[in-house]
Design a protein around this motif. Structure first.
Motif, PDB file in Angstrom:
ATOM      1  N   LEU A 186      -5.950  -2.201  -2.030  1.00 16.10           N
ATOM      2  CA  LEU A 186      -5.380  -1.158  -2.884  1.00 16.10           C
ATOM      3  C   LEU A 186      -6.445  -0.204  -3.416  1.00 16.10           C
ATOM      4  O   LEU A 186      -6.151   0.955  -3.723  1.00 16.10           O
ATOM      5  N   LEU A 242       0.828  -1.201   0.000  1.00 18.16           N
ATOM      6  CA  LEU A 242       0.000   0.000   0.000  1.00 18.16           C
ATOM      7  C   LEU A 242       0.863   1.251   0.000  1.00 18.16           C
ATOM      8  O   LEU A 242       0.589   2.208  -0.745  1.00 18.16           O
ATOM      9  N   LYS A 243       1.913   1.250   0.798  1.00 18.28           N
ATOM     10  CA  LYS A 243       2.839   2.384   0.807  1.00 18.28           C
ATOM     11  C   LYS A 243       3.561   2.499  -0.543  1.00 18.28           C
ATOM     12  O   LYS A 243       3.743   3.609  -1.064  1.00 18.28           O
ATOM     13  N   GLU A 272       2.823   6.461  -7.140  1.00 15.02           N
ATOM     14  CA  GLU A 272       1.984   7.546  -7.662  1.00 15.02           C
ATOM     15  C   GLU A 272       2.608   8.909  -7.385  1.00 15.02           C
ATOM     16  O   GLU A 272       2.605   9.793  -8.253  1.00 15.02           O
ATOM     17  N   SER A 273       3.155   9.083  -6.194  1.00 14.89           N
ATOM     18  CA  SER A 273       3.769  10.374  -5.858  1.00 14.89           C
ATOM     19  C   SER A 273       5.001  10.650  -6.712  1.00 14.89           C
ATOM     20  O   SER A 273       5.358  11.806  -6.932  1.00 14.89           O
ATOM     21  N   LYS A 318       1.310   4.105  -3.119  1.00 14.85           N
ATOM     22  CA  LYS A 318       1.193   5.548  -2.895  1.00 14.85           C
ATOM     23  C   LYS A 318       2.475   6.262  -3.303  1.00 14.85           C
ATOM     24  O   LYS A 318       2.440   7.345  -3.906  1.00 14.85           O
ATOM     25  N   ASP A 319       3.626   5.675  -2.972  1.00 18.46           N
ATOM     26  CA  ASP A 319       4.901   6.290  -3.343  1.00 18.46           C
ATOM     27  C   ASP A 319       5.064   6.354  -4.856  1.00 18.46           C
ATOM     28  O   ASP A 319       5.501   7.376  -5.407  1.00 18.46           O
ATOM     29  N   TYR A 368      -6.494   2.561 -11.756  1.00 19.80           N
ATOM     30  CA  TYR A 368      -6.293   1.249 -11.144  1.00 19.80           C
ATOM     31  C   TYR A 368      -6.681   0.192 -12.170  1.00 19.80           C
ATOM     32  O   TYR A 368      -7.828   0.143 -12.625  1.00 19.80           O
ATOM     33  N   VAL A 378      -6.489   2.959  -1.681  1.00 19.56           N
ATOM     34  CA  VAL A 378      -5.222   3.702  -1.689  1.00 19.56           C
ATOM     35  C   VAL A 378      -4.949   4.374  -3.033  1.00 19.56           C
ATOM     36  O   VAL A 378      -4.497   5.516  -3.091  1.00 19.56           O
ATOM     37  N   VAL A 379      -5.216   3.656  -4.120  1.00 19.17           N
ATOM     38  CA  VAL A 379      -4.854   4.140  -5.454  1.00 19.17           C
ATOM     39  C   VAL A 379      -5.741   5.326  -5.834  1.00 19.17           C
ATOM     40  O   VAL A 379      -6.971   5.243  -5.793  1.00 19.17           O
ATOM     41  N   THR A 380      -5.105   6.415  -6.207  1.00 20.69           N
ATOM     42  CA  THR A 380      -5.836   7.625  -6.599  1.00 20.69           C
ATOM     43  C   THR A 380      -5.709   7.928  -8.088  1.00 20.69           C
ATOM     44  O   THR A 380      -6.396   8.809  -8.601  1.00 20.69           O
ATOM     45  N   THR A 381      -4.811   7.224  -8.757  1.00 23.28           N
ATOM     46  CA  THR A 381      -4.689   7.350 -10.211  1.00 23.28           C
ATOM     47  C   THR A 381      -5.498   6.219 -10.841  1.00 23.28           C
ATOM     48  O   THR A 381      -6.431   5.709 -10.245  1.00 23.28           O
TER      49      THR A 381
END
Length: 238
Positions: A59, A26-27, A33-34, A30-31, A67, A62-65
């Protein structure tokens, strides 16, 4: 710009080799994507040897882009995708014991099956894509299933590119891309694409919307660092 979706299966393989939660998927998602990636891809298999079904569900929060969930549309997979409702589902005809995906769909032979499955996902607002070989007949067959996109299986390109046969390597994919455009299909690509071969592919395959890259990207990151490698891909895809 062609979007980069990072397949995190290999990170799950590393985690599973020792148990526990290192690396934390999960981290990592997120990383990634960042760092600039525009999507996250997972490919859960029935034996859950890398991505687990629960990972796929977790996920989603968590995923904002974009998926993207890949897999063979067996009943268990279909149920999972309908629970998650990702941006995109990519249908891959891989056997349960396959080490990795090794062929695209025969979209003529399996047309009726694909039509039925795709209808299930599209009724839920999930974009669909079919994994196909760079064969014009298979591309045209895909267009008759109701799918939104195809994903070109790029292993043959990578192999020939590595032998220096660059023009021969990319021509079937250029032709398949043109056929997809004529058929009204969006175009994705993936499998064995790497920092070495992605730029030439991008430059010679028109209207490429998205690439899904996992194995090579994670291997390259061991030496160069994950953030650095994600941005190296983004630069090549611009």
């Amino acid at each position: 710009m062609t979007k980069l979706s990072v397949n995190i299966n290999k990170l799950a393989t590393l985690r599973n080799s020792r148990g526990g939660n290192a690396p934390d998927l999960l981290k990592a998602a997120k990383d990634i994507e960042s760092f600039g990636a525009q999507g996250i891809t997972v490919h859960p298999r029935p034996d859950e040897r890398h991505i687990k079904y629960q990972d796929t569900l977790d996920l989603k929060e968590v995923v904002t882009t974009e998926y993207n969930i890949e897999g063979n549309p067996i009943p268990k997979f279909i149920d999972l995708v309908l629970k998650v409702k990702p941006t995109q589902v990519t249908l891959v005809p891989d056997a349960e014991d396959a080490i990795t995906s090794n062929a695209g769909w025969d979209t003529l032979k399996h047309k009726d099956f694909l039509v039925d499955v795709i209808k299930i996902f599209k009724n839920e607002g999930i974009r669909t894509s079919i994994f196909v070989d760079p064969v014009i007949e298979m591309v045209e067959g895909a267009a008759k299933t109701g799918t939104d996109r195809i994903e070109l299986y790029t292993e043959s390109y990578a192999q020939k590119f590595a032998m220096g046969q660059t023009d021969e390597a990319v021509k079937p994919f250029t032709d398949a891309a043109i056929a997809a455009q004529k058929s009204g299909l969006g175009l994705n690509a993936g499998h064995d694409l790497s920092l070495d071969n992605i730029k030439f592919f991008k430059e010679n395959v028109p209207d490429l919307l998205e690439v899904s890259i996992g194995h090579a990207l994670i291997c390259e990151s061991i030496y160069l660092g994950l953030e650095n490698v994600v941005n190296m891909y983004l630069n090549r895809l611009r």
